[in-house]
Design a protein around this motif. Structure first.
Motif: not given
Length: 177
Positions: A70, A150, A154, A159, A162
């Protein structure tokens, strides 16, 4: 996470940490302590898993064991291992923000050969990587396209994480220095 997968990852990570301890001792024979902290070890896990992978590789740590990376603020993190560390589910190791300790050598790891091969490969690419500070490793991981792409996605969704497709890591140019 299925119980068997959880157990396999936990045992593989415990063994992986013991290989890092050996590497650290090789590079720092007079040291009585180590700085193999949670952050540092999570970064070294990413680099180890990526070492030697190619678009077509099939039998790597990324394929078989540590396959859930992640993009997070401090770089790529294996999510399952991060959760196991946070829950302190280890019986053979201790790991925290300052360093780590091997309590009992884990001989149950099914992935020993693969871990040994990929750690050896990473050591051959950059033998001093074990001596980088945690934040030097973070900076290095931030150069990887799979993380940049990524993590930026995100952030657009408000966020801080991701998932990264394994194939993205395999396909990109690897940076270890």
């Amino acid at each position: 996470m299925a119980i068997q997968v959880h157990k396999q990852k936990k045992e593989a990570f415990e063994y992986f940490l013991s290989t890092l301890h050996q590497w650290y001792k090789e590079q720092n024979p007079n040291s009585t302590a180590n700085d193999l902290s949670t952050l540092k070890v999570l970064k070294l896990l990413f680099f180890t898993c990526a070492a030697g992978t190619t678009t077509d590789s099939k039998d790597t740590l990324l394929d078989k064991v540590f396959n859930k990376f992640t993009a997070m603020p401090y770089g790529p993190v294996e999510s399952d291992i991060y959760s196991i560390i946070k829950l302190n589910e280890f019986s053979n190791i201790k790991i925290n923000t300052a360093g780590s300790e091997i309590l009992n050598q884990n001989n149950d790891c099914l992935d020993r050969k693969l871990i040994d091969e990929q750690v050896l490969l990473l050591k051959s690419i950059n033998p001093n990587l074990i001596n980088y500070s945690p934040f030097e490793l973070v900076e290095l991981s931030h150069k990887w396209y799979s993380w940049k792409k990524n993590y930026n996605i995100a952030k657009t969704t408000n966020s801080f994480s991701k998932s990264i497709e394994i194939q993205e890591i395999k396909d990109e140019i690897k940076i270890f220095q």
